[in-house]
Scaffold this active site. Structure first.
Site, PDB file in Angstrom:
ATOM      1  N   LYS A 211      -2.518 -12.640   0.184  1.00  0.00           N
ATOM      2  CA  LYS A 211      -2.598 -13.008   1.605  1.00  0.00           C
ATOM      3  C   LYS A 211      -3.486 -14.237   1.788  1.00  0.00           C
ATOM      4  CE  LYS A 211      -1.674  -8.299   3.068  1.00  0.00           C
ATOM      5  NZ  LYS A 211      -2.198  -6.944   3.329  1.00  0.00           N
TER       6      LYS A 211
ATOM      7  N   GLN B 159      -7.697  -4.025   4.925  1.00  0.00           N
ATOM      8  CA  GLN B 159      -6.686  -3.536   3.986  1.00  0.00           C
ATOM      9  C   GLN B 159      -6.722  -2.011   3.900  1.00  0.00           C
ATOM     10  OE1 GLN B 159      -4.341  -5.477   2.631  1.00  0.00           O
ATOM     11  NE2 GLN B 159      -3.391  -3.800   1.511  1.00  0.00           N
TER      12      GLN B 159
ATOM     13  N   ASP C 282      -2.181  -6.759  12.308  1.00  0.00           N
ATOM     14  CA  ASP C 282      -1.480  -5.672  11.622  1.00  0.00           C
ATOM     15  C   ASP C 282      -0.627  -4.863  12.604  1.00  0.00           C
ATOM     16  OD1 ASP C 282      -1.674  -5.321   8.857  1.00  0.00           O
ATOM     17  OD2 ASP C 282      -3.727  -4.543   8.981  1.00  0.00           O
TER      18      ASP C 282
HETATM   19  N1  GUN Z   1      -1.595  -1.625   3.052  1.00  0.00           N
HETATM   20  C1  GUN Z   1      -0.263  -1.619   2.812  1.00  0.00           C
HETATM   21  N2  GUN Z   1       0.391  -2.324   3.761  1.00  0.00           N
HETATM   22  C2  GUN Z   1      -0.544  -2.786   4.614  1.00  0.00           C
HETATM   23  C3  GUN Z   1      -0.481  -3.588   5.788  1.00  0.00           C
HETATM   24  O1  GUN Z   1       0.583  -4.018   6.262  1.00  0.00           O
HETATM   25  N3  GUN Z   1      -1.682  -3.851   6.373  1.00  0.00           N
HETATM   26  C4  GUN Z   1      -2.856  -3.373   5.901  1.00  0.00           C
HETATM   27  N4  GUN Z   1      -3.971  -3.666   6.569  1.00  0.00           N
HETATM   28  N5  GUN Z   1      -2.946  -2.632   4.826  1.00  0.00           N
HETATM   29  C5  GUN Z   1      -1.795  -2.348   4.184  1.00  0.00           C
END
Ligand code: GUN
Length: 294
Positions: free
Chosen positions: A56, A100, A123
């Site tokens: 990311k 995350q 998110d």
């Molecule tokens: N863990 C797996 N997918 C995601 C996501 O889309 N956002 C976040 N914050 N954590 C994740």
């Protein structure tokens, strides 16, 4: 570039298209003196999370976005994580905040999500954004993975309107928002949400014109569960042991790809399907947050 080759949806190609759209908007924001900024918070040492967070941040750099990566140790307290979120809420250079998931077990993830400013919740996990999705208020943020799945269906030319869609999995990250998107005015599908307690799941799946597999079990959807000509989006990323692979494992989806591939009309592969889309939608949400901050 073709988005579908021999029935296989090229998630990387679609993600590049989404990101190319973002670049135009990023440049326009920069002309207005705003550099979109994303903060990614990682608590603990989950190896998969570490990889996702790194990719990311790398994508932000590639596209000229500002980014901050905040790493906290696995024994960080709830208060310490909340303090980081509060600081990021107040940081004018940051338009999007992502913590995350999953955090270590002692962290109350719901409380962390609720502490994020909904205007920075790229998110789409904050209750205010979940409500906006339910209300079809497009000012909110939609969770990146289901938003990416919708875009894959659209780009692959799959007609969702009037279709029978079966979503396997009911998580807050994928299943629930996916069902809302498919049943919305944008999707117009007839949606069934199936899960671990669904009776005769195979029969339910066989009704589907569209299957979204998001149950988190390796190669769970087999050919006998799929109607001839169905469209399949595979959200799963599962590690299975494989002594012949360099790392000792290989990644497979929630769909038994080899046996299902010839039965469906289109399918998203793992890797190279939904994965690249999730990051593209995150960037897209961050650009949207920056625009809305003006
Ligand atoms: N863990 C797996 N997918 C995601 C996501 O889309 N956002 C976040 N914050 N954590 C994740």
């Amino acid at each position: 570039m073709n988005v579908v080759n021999n029935g296989v949806i090229d998630g990387k190609a679609v993600a590049e298209k989404v990101l190319a759209e973002c670049v135009g908007e990023i440049n326009s924001l920069k002309e207005q003196g705003v550099v979109p900024g994303l903060a990614v918070v990682l608590v603990g040492e989950d190896p998969a999370s570490r990889v996702y967070v790194a990719s990311k941040v790398r994508k932000c750099a590639e596209l000229g976005l500002f980014s901050r990566k905040i790493e906290l140790p696995k024994d960080a307290t709830q208060e310490e994580v909340l303090a980081v979120v509060e600081e990021l809420n107040a940081d004018a250079q940051i338009h999007g905040i992502l913590v995350q998931s999953p955090p270590p077990k002692h962290i109350d993830e719901d409380a962390i999500v609720r502490a994020i400013d909904p205007a920075k919740d790229v998110d789409g996990f904050h209750p205010e954004n979940v409500a906006k999705l339910t209300l079809e208020d497009h000012s909110g943020f939609v969770a990146c993975t289901p938003a990416g799945c919708m875009r894959l269906l659209q780009e692959a030319g799959v007609e969702t309107s009037g279709a029978e869609a079966v979503v396997i999995g009911r998580s807050m990250i994928v299943g629930k928002p996916m069902a809302l998107l498919l049943m919305s005015k944008a999707g117009n599908a007839t949606v069934t949400v199936a899960h671990s307690r669904t009776k005769d799941l195979a029969a339910v799946c066989r009704r589907a014109d569209i299957i979204i597999a998001a149950i988190g079990m390796a190669e769970f959807v087999t050919a006998d569960m799929v109607k001839e000509g169905a469209a399949i989006i595979d959200v799963g990323i599962n590690r299975v042991e494989d002594a012949s692979a360099n790392r000792g494992y290989r990644l497979v989806g929630d769909v038994a790809y080899d046996e299902v591939k010839d039965k469906c009309s289109v399918i998203s592969p793992v890797p190279g399907g939904v994965g690249p889309m999730t990051i593209a939608m995150l960037i897209s949400n961050t650009v949207k947050a920056a625009k809305q901050s003006l």
